[in-house]
Design an enzyme around this catalytic site. Structure first.
Site, short mmCIF file in Angstrom:
data_model
loop_
_atom_site.label_atom_id
_atom_site.label_comp_id
_atom_site.label_asym_id
_atom_site.label_seq_id
_atom_site.Cartn_x
_atom_site.Cartn_y
_atom_site.Cartn_z
N CYS A 1 -80.80 -35.16 -51.18
CA CYS A 1 -79.77 -36.39 -50.74
C CYS A 1 -79.10 -36.26 -49.31
O CYS A 1 -78.46 -37.09 -49.12
CB CYS A 1 -78.73 -36.41 -51.97
SG CYS A 1 -77.64 -34.94 -52.10
N CYS B 1 -76.39 -31.89 -57.92
CA CYS B 1 -75.35 -31.22 -57.24
C CYS B 1 -75.06 -30.04 -57.82
O CYS B 1 -74.70 -29.15 -57.02
CB CYS B 1 -74.00 -32.26 -57.52
SG CYS B 1 -74.33 -34.03 -57.31
FE1 FES Z 1 -76.29 -34.93 -53.52
FE2 FES Z 1 -74.33 -34.46 -55.13
S1 FES Z 1 -75.14 -36.31 -54.65
S2 FES Z 1 -75.25 -33.32 -53.87
#
Ligand code: FES
Length: 154
Positions: free
Chosen positions: A55, A124
């Site tokens: 992400c 995450c």
């Molecule tokens: Fe990418 Fe949390 S949204 S690490």
């Protein structure tokens, strides 16, 4: 909009966002999202790890270690609220652990201690666990080749 009305509007908006978030996230997640623990650097850490997820969010972990035991664990992130919660939890779990114990702080343990995250945010916790492991590996590598330490931290 005058300042007072703008402040009230922003406060109300924030309260609504938190209210909505409470329907999706546990109390432990919201608490760390709003008030993360250990969100700071350590000068000259014995262990340092930095990982970026798919992400594009990054977590950095800093460890102060005495006799193979973590005496202080801190983190920084440019990520979202759940990344803050995961970074907070992984550093809380790492405090006072030996190196071997800290290697066992997995994504699943972080998720369990946070009382879960929505499926799309579970990465995450993985990122936080990976960043901690990178810091532990860094510590072990520095121990083997301590002359490198001043040159490779941050
Ligand atoms: Fe990418 Fe949390 S949204 S690490």
């Amino acid at each position: 909009m005058n300042d007072k009305i703008e402040d009230e509007f922003l406060e109300q908006l924030q309260a609504e966002i938190i209210e909505q978030a409470r329907k999706v996230y546990s109390h432990k997640v919201i608490d760390r999202w709003l008030h993360p623990n250990n969100l700071r650097t350590i000068e000259n850490p014995q262990g340092y790890g930095k990982m970026t997820g798919q992400c594009e969010d990054t977590i950095e972990i800093f460890l102060r270690i005495v006799k193979d035991r973590i005496v202080e664990a801190t983190f920084l992130t440019d990520g979202c609220g759940t990344t803050l919660a995961a970074g907070s939890m992984v550093t809380e779990l790492a405090q006072k652990k030996t190196i071997q114990e800290a290697f066992r702080i997995s994504k699943d343990l972080i998720l369990k201690e946070l009382e879960g995250l929505p499926k799309e945010s579970e990465h995450c916790a993985q990122l936080a666990s990976n960043a901690l492991k990178a810091a532990l590996v860094d510590y072990l590598a520095s121990k083997r080749e301590s002359w490198k330490t001043p040159y490779h931290k941050r």
